[in-house]
Design a protein around this motif. Structure first.
Motif, PDB file in Angstrom:
ATOM      1  N   VAL A  21       0.855  -1.174   0.000  1.00  0.00           N
ATOM      2  CA  VAL A  21       0.000   0.000   0.000  1.00  0.00           C
ATOM      3  C   VAL A  21       0.897   1.231   0.000  1.00  0.00           C
ATOM      4  CG1 VAL A  21      -1.721   1.283   1.312  1.00  0.00           C
ATOM      5  CG2 VAL A  21      -1.801  -1.210   1.271  1.00  0.00           C
ATOM      6  N   ARG A  22       0.622   2.177  -0.871  1.00  0.00           N
ATOM      7  CA  ARG A  22       1.409   3.414  -0.937  1.00  0.00           C
ATOM      8  C   ARG A  22       1.193   4.208   0.339  1.00  0.00           C
ATOM      9  NH1 ARG A  22       3.042   7.511  -4.812  1.00  0.00           N
ATOM     10  NH2 ARG A  22       4.540   8.671  -3.579  1.00  0.00           N
ATOM     11  N   ALA A  23       2.265   4.775   0.865  1.00  0.00           N
ATOM     12  CA  ALA A  23       2.202   5.570   2.088  1.00  0.00           C
ATOM     13  C   ALA A  23       3.000   6.850   1.891  1.00  0.00           C
ATOM     14  CB  ALA A  23       2.754   4.777   3.261  1.00  0.00           C
ATOM     15  N   PHE A  24       2.725   7.837   2.744  1.00  0.00           N
ATOM     16  CA  PHE A  24       3.375   9.145   2.660  1.00  0.00           C
ATOM     17  C   PHE A  24       3.900   9.525   4.040  1.00  0.00           C
ATOM     18  CE2 PHE A  24       0.190   8.769  -0.559  1.00  0.00           C
ATOM     19  CZ  PHE A  24       0.783   9.296  -1.691  1.00  0.00           C
ATOM     20  N   LEU A  25       5.032  10.208   4.073  1.00  0.00           N
ATOM     21  CA  LEU A  25       5.574  10.678   5.348  1.00  0.00           C
ATOM     22  C   LEU A  25       4.798  11.904   5.806  1.00  0.00           C
ATOM     23  CD1 LEU A  25       9.449  10.468   4.959  1.00  0.00           C
ATOM     24  CD2 LEU A  25       7.885   8.800   5.905  1.00  0.00           C
ATOM     25  N   HIS A  26       4.575  11.992   7.103  1.00  0.00           N
ATOM     26  CA  HIS A  26       3.934  13.175   7.670  1.00  0.00           C
ATOM     27  C   HIS A  26       4.907  14.347   7.557  1.00  0.00           C
ATOM     28  CE1 HIS A  26       2.157  15.854  10.646  1.00  0.00           C
ATOM     29  NE2 HIS A  26       1.022  15.211  10.380  1.00  0.00           N
ATOM     30  N   PRO A  27       4.402  15.539   7.251  1.00  0.00           N
ATOM     31  CA  PRO A  27       5.301  16.699   7.101  1.00  0.00           C
ATOM     32  C   PRO A  27       6.145  17.018   8.340  1.00  0.00           C
ATOM     33  CG  PRO A  27       3.133  17.203   6.230  1.00  0.00           C
ATOM     34  CD  PRO A  27       3.025  15.858   6.903  1.00  0.00           C
ATOM     35  N   SER A  28       5.709  16.590   9.516  1.00  0.00           N
ATOM     36  CA  SER A  28       6.493  16.858  10.723  1.00  0.00           C
ATOM     37  C   SER A  28       7.618  15.844  10.925  1.00  0.00           C
ATOM     38  CB  SER A  28       5.585  16.876  11.957  1.00  0.00           C
ATOM     39  OG  SER A  28       5.063  15.585  12.189  1.00  0.00           O
ATOM     40  N   SER A  29       7.667  14.821  10.086  1.00  0.00           N
ATOM     41  CA  SER A  29       8.702  13.803  10.196  1.00  0.00           C
ATOM     42  C   SER A  29      10.070  14.401   9.849  1.00  0.00           C
ATOM     43  CB  SER A  29       8.398  12.645   9.249  1.00  0.00           C
ATOM     44  OG  SER A  29       9.491  11.758   9.182  1.00  0.00           O
ATOM     45  N   LEU A  30      11.088  13.971  10.578  1.00  0.00           N
ATOM     46  CA  LEU A  30      12.438  14.455  10.301  1.00  0.00           C
ATOM     47  C   LEU A  30      12.922  14.043   8.911  1.00  0.00           C
ATOM     48  CD1 LEU A  30      14.147  13.755  13.730  1.00  0.00           C
ATOM     49  CD2 LEU A  30      13.394  15.952  12.820  1.00  0.00           C
ATOM     50  N   LEU A  31      12.395  12.955   8.385  1.00  0.00           N
ATOM     51  CA  LEU A  31      12.801  12.478   7.065  1.00  0.00           C
ATOM     52  C   LEU A  31      12.008  13.107   5.921  1.00  0.00           C
ATOM     53  CD1 LEU A  31      13.210   8.657   7.748  1.00  0.00           C
ATOM     54  CD2 LEU A  31      14.974  10.414   7.703  1.00  0.00           C
ATOM     55  N   PHE A  32      11.030  13.940   6.244  1.00  0.00           N
ATOM     56  CA  PHE A  32      10.114  14.462   5.233  1.00  0.00           C
ATOM     57  C   PHE A  32      10.843  15.200   4.111  1.00  0.00           C
ATOM     58  CE2 PHE A  32       7.137  17.714   3.604  1.00  0.00           C
ATOM     59  CZ  PHE A  32       6.164  16.869   3.129  1.00  0.00           C
ATOM     60  N   LYS A  33      11.842  15.995   4.436  1.00  0.00           N
ATOM     61  CA  LYS A  33      12.529  16.801   3.424  1.00  0.00           C
ATOM     62  C   LYS A  33      13.739  16.095   2.805  1.00  0.00           C
ATOM     63  CE  LYS A  33      10.950  21.180   5.170  1.00  0.00           C
ATOM     64  NZ  LYS A  33      11.281  22.501   5.647  1.00  0.00           N
ATOM     65  N   GLU A  34      14.019  14.896   3.252  1.00  0.00           N
ATOM     66  CA  GLU A  34      15.147  14.143   2.697  1.00  0.00           C
ATOM     67  C   GLU A  34      14.810  13.661   1.296  1.00  0.00           C
ATOM     68  OE1 GLU A  34      18.169  13.657   4.089  1.00  0.00           O
ATOM     69  OE2 GLU A  34      17.520  14.886   5.767  1.00  0.00           O
ATOM     70  N   ASN A  35      15.793  13.693   0.416  1.00  0.00           N
ATOM     71  CA  ASN A  35      15.574  13.144  -0.924  1.00  0.00           C
ATOM     72  C   ASN A  35      16.545  12.017  -1.242  1.00  0.00           C
ATOM     73  OD1 ASN A  35      17.897  14.577  -1.327  1.00  0.00           O
ATOM     74  ND2 ASN A  35      16.935  16.166  -2.579  1.00  0.00           N
ATOM     75  N   TYR A  36      17.325  11.597  -0.231  1.00  0.00           N
ATOM     76  CA  TYR A  36      18.228  10.471  -0.403  1.00  0.00           C
ATOM     77  C   TYR A  36      18.444   9.816   0.961  1.00  0.00           C
ATOM     78  CZ  TYR A  36      22.428   7.742  -1.062  1.00  0.00           C
ATOM     79  OH  TYR A  36      23.320   6.712  -1.081  1.00  0.00           O
ATOM     80  N   TYR A  37      18.450   8.491   0.973  1.00  0.00           N
ATOM     81  CA  TYR A  37      18.759   7.739   2.189  1.00  0.00           C
ATOM     82  C   TYR A  37      19.957   6.858   1.921  1.00  0.00           C
ATOM     83  CZ  TYR A  37      13.963   8.885   3.601  1.00  0.00           C
ATOM     84  OH  TYR A  37      12.818   9.520   3.913  1.00  0.00           O
ATOM     85  N   SER A  38      20.725   6.594   2.957  1.00  0.00           N
ATOM     86  CA  SER A  38      21.872   5.694   2.798  1.00  0.00           C
ATOM     87  C   SER A  38      21.415   4.244   2.701  1.00  0.00           C
ATOM     88  CB  SER A  38      22.853   5.876   3.955  1.00  0.00           C
ATOM     89  OG  SER A  38      22.223   5.581   5.177  1.00  0.00           O
TER      90      SER A  38
END
Length: 137
Positions: A21-38
């Motif tokens: 199921v597609r999910a979205f990060l909440h805007p208050s999440s610290l990862l919300f503005k990230e565009n790359y993960y290790s």
């Protein structure tokens, strides 16, 4: 580039495939503005359904309390391990799959998981126990 998140749907136990199921990060999440993960996985502590003003998609699944989940954390704490000998992959909890799997690797990981579980149990039963010098730590 847009990151996309998917959550396993366990509502129908009878199927022989994993529904995502597609999910979205909440805007208050610290990862919300990230565009790359290790690492390509994210763990979350809470999910909720959010109403939106879109007739095609009236609701969406929102994830809160998100953090990156490394391959090692998934292999050590991510559910039951299984080996697919034809593709040489290990799966954690029947969903996340890793290349390079073998019976030997799975057995070693299983033993390490058991040792970590015993150590964590020991520490939780007696918080004064020093685990710093333990071979597993």
């Amino acid at each position: 580039r847009e990151l996309r998140y998917f959550v396993r749907d366990d509502t129908d136990e009878g199927r022989n495939y994993v529904k995502r199921v597609r999910a979205f990060l909440h805007p208050s999440s610290l990862l919300f503005k990230e565009n790359y993960y290790s690492c390509p996985y994210v763990a979350f502590s809470q999910q909720s359904v959010q109403q939106q003003n879109n007739s095609q998609f009236p609701t969406r699944l929102v994830l809160n309390g998100c953090s990156e989940a490394s391959v090692y954390s998934l292999l050590l704490f991510g559910g039951k391990l299984a080996v697919d000998h034809q593709t040489s992959k290990i799966s954690a909890d029947g969903w996340v799959r890793f290349r390079g799997g073998s019976t030997t690797v799975a057995a070693m990981l299983d033993r390490l998981r058991q040792a970590i579980d015993r150590l964590l149990l020991q520490k939780s039963e007696d918080p004064t126990t020093q685990i710093r010098d333990h071979p597993v730590a």
